[in-house]
Write a protein that holds these residues in place. Structure first.
Motif, short mmCIF file in Angstrom:
data_model
loop_
_atom_site.label_atom_id
_atom_site.label_comp_id
_atom_site.label_asym_id
_atom_site.label_seq_id
_atom_site.Cartn_x
_atom_site.Cartn_y
_atom_site.Cartn_z
N TYR A 1 -15.75 -27.52 -4.14
CA TYR A 1 -16.79 -27.29 -5.15
C TYR A 1 -17.90 -28.34 -5.14
N PHE B 1 -18.74 -19.85 -5.26
CA PHE B 1 -17.64 -19.36 -6.09
C PHE B 1 -18.16 -18.38 -7.15
N ILE C 1 -18.56 -15.22 -5.49
CA ILE C 1 -17.25 -14.57 -5.24
C ILE C 1 -16.84 -13.75 -6.46
N TYR D 1 -12.96 -9.13 -5.42
CA TYR D 1 -12.39 -10.22 -6.23
C TYR D 1 -12.23 -9.74 -7.68
N GLY E 1 -9.26 -18.00 -16.24
CA GLY E 1 -9.74 -17.97 -14.85
C GLY E 1 -8.66 -18.03 -13.80
N SER E 2 -7.39 -18.07 -14.19
CA SER E 2 -6.25 -18.24 -13.27
C SER E 2 -6.35 -19.54 -12.48
N THR E 3 -7.04 -20.52 -13.05
CA THR E 3 -7.10 -21.84 -12.40
C THR E 3 -5.69 -22.44 -12.31
N ASN F 1 -4.10 -22.43 -8.97
CA ASN F 1 -4.47 -23.37 -7.92
C ASN F 1 -3.68 -24.68 -8.00
N TYR G 1 -9.51 -12.34 -1.28
CA TYR G 1 -9.80 -13.67 -0.72
C TYR G 1 -10.37 -13.56 0.69
N THR H 1 -16.35 -15.38 0.66
CA THR H 1 -15.22 -16.31 0.59
C THR H 1 -15.11 -17.12 1.89
N PHE I 1 -17.58 -19.84 1.58
CA PHE I 1 -17.08 -20.79 0.60
C PHE I 1 -16.06 -21.74 1.25
N MET J 1 -5.73 -20.01 1.55
CA MET J 1 -6.93 -20.01 2.39
C MET J 1 -6.71 -21.07 3.47
N GLU K 1 -6.49 -24.07 0.28
CA GLU K 1 -6.25 -23.65 -1.11
C GLU K 1 -5.04 -22.75 -1.19
N SER L 1 -3.41 -20.07 -4.06
CA SER L 1 -3.72 -19.39 -5.31
C SER L 1 -2.46 -18.62 -5.72
#
Ligand code: AVI
Length: 322
Positions: free
Chosen positions: A41, A49, A52, A58, A165-167, A170, A210, A217, A220, A256, A284, A286
């Motif tokens: 980021y 992002f 995305i 997505y 955000g389903s962070t 991660n 993804y 993506t 990204f 990823m 990453e 997820s």
């Protein structure tokens, strides 16, 4: 802060532990190459992002917004009157506006957006202040993955943690556990949490989310190499690498990777890193949960699942924890 001393034949220099440089040096030196996803980021990465979240494949952002809009009254009831809303990793705070709008009618007392990016946070805070002039907003500039204190004088009012955000996906299981316990400490025994998480589903749907057709993506992910080239004097040739999204069943995660298309050596500063053809940098994970799995994670870290809101296709969940 811990420092690593690097001795070369000419100089000794110091790399700060946890910095981009130290993470790249150690991440590319291991048997399995890996880099923490937070480095995706930079400015361009954050813009990509955002892009995305608008590509058709997505589904998480779009689906979470629909769930929030559909069940906003119930979610607001769950949060209760006179709540203090603490949002972790507030970013652009777009979803928060939907929630705050509903909470307003239940007399939300205060909004505390927490984010490491101070400038971004100021913008979010002043935009939300413009829309909700009577709301007290107390931004906190902090990395939500480290211990930090909330502003004082909040005692006596109910606090609600918000992590959309389903962070959470991660984070590694250990990081997620630490984070849930930190949240619990912040909101106290009377507090609550509202957390968005992505549900496990057919592999094809998850992979294409993804690995979108427009290649956003991919840009990204590969932008991480551009960032290394720019900030750490790297010489990665992007055309010799490609993006890949993979399902890891054991970890229940979409991963990823950046794949080396051929055997090659890339240089970062004065260091050489060898890549075999097909070797990857894991950039990453997820994680995708089922409801039971998420409940077990919550239970093991000081919470009870009180509510679960889902879309009609069971793609995404928002948990209400107490
Ligand atoms: C920010 N985070 C929840 C996104 C995710 O779905 O894991 C980041 C992302 N990576 C690739 N696409 C989106």
């Amino acid at each position: 802060m811990t420092k690593i001393n690097v001795i070369t034949n000419k100089n000794t220099f110091t790399i700060k532990h946890g910095s981009f440089q130290s993470d790249v040096m150690s991440g590319l030196s291991g048997l399995k190459k890996t880099l923490p996803c937070r480095w995706l980021y930079d400015n361009l990465g954050s813009e990509l992002f955002e892009e995305i979240t608008r590509v058709p494949e997505y589904y998480p952002t779009r689906t979470e917004t629909i769930i929030l809009q559909t069940y906003i009254r119930e979610i607001a009831d769950f949060a209760g009157r006179n709540a203090i809303l603490v949002e972790y990793g507030a970013g652009a705070g777009i979803k928060t506006e939907t929630l705050i709008a509903a909470l307003q009618s239940l007399a939300l007392d205060c909004y505390i957006p927490v984010d490491i990016a101070g400038e971004f946070l100021e913008e979010t805070a002043s935009r939300i202040q413009g829309k909700f002039p009577h709301l007290s907003i107390k931004p906190v500039v902090s990395d939500f993955m480290t211990d930090f204190a909330l502003p004082p004088n909040l005692l006596g009012t109910r606090r609600v943690a918000f992590f959309p955000g389903s962070t959470i996906g991660n984070l590694s299981p250990k990081q997620a556990g630490d984070f849930l316990r930190r949240m619990r400490n912040h909101v106290g025994p009377e507090g609550a949490a509202i957390i968005g998480f992505d549900l496990k589903k057919d592999v094809e749907t998850m992979i294409s989310a993804y690995d979108d057709k427009a290649g956003i993506t991919s840009k990204f992910n590969l932008n991480l190499l551009t960032r290394i080239n720019r900030e750490l004097e790297g010489n990665f040739e992007l055309s010799r690498f490609k993006h890949s999204a993979r399902w890891n069943e054991e970890e229940s995660a979409i991963e990823m990777h950046i794949v080396s298309l051929e055997e090659q050596i890339a240089t970062v500063g004065m260091f050489n890193f060898h890549f075999r053809a097909g070797e990857t940098i894991h950039t990453e994970s997820s994680r995708k949960y089922d409801v039971k799995g998420f409940e077990m994670l919550a239970n093991a870290n000081g919470w009870k699942m009180d509510h679960i809101w889902r879309d009609s296709d069971n793609k995404f969940g928002i948990a209400g924890l107490r």
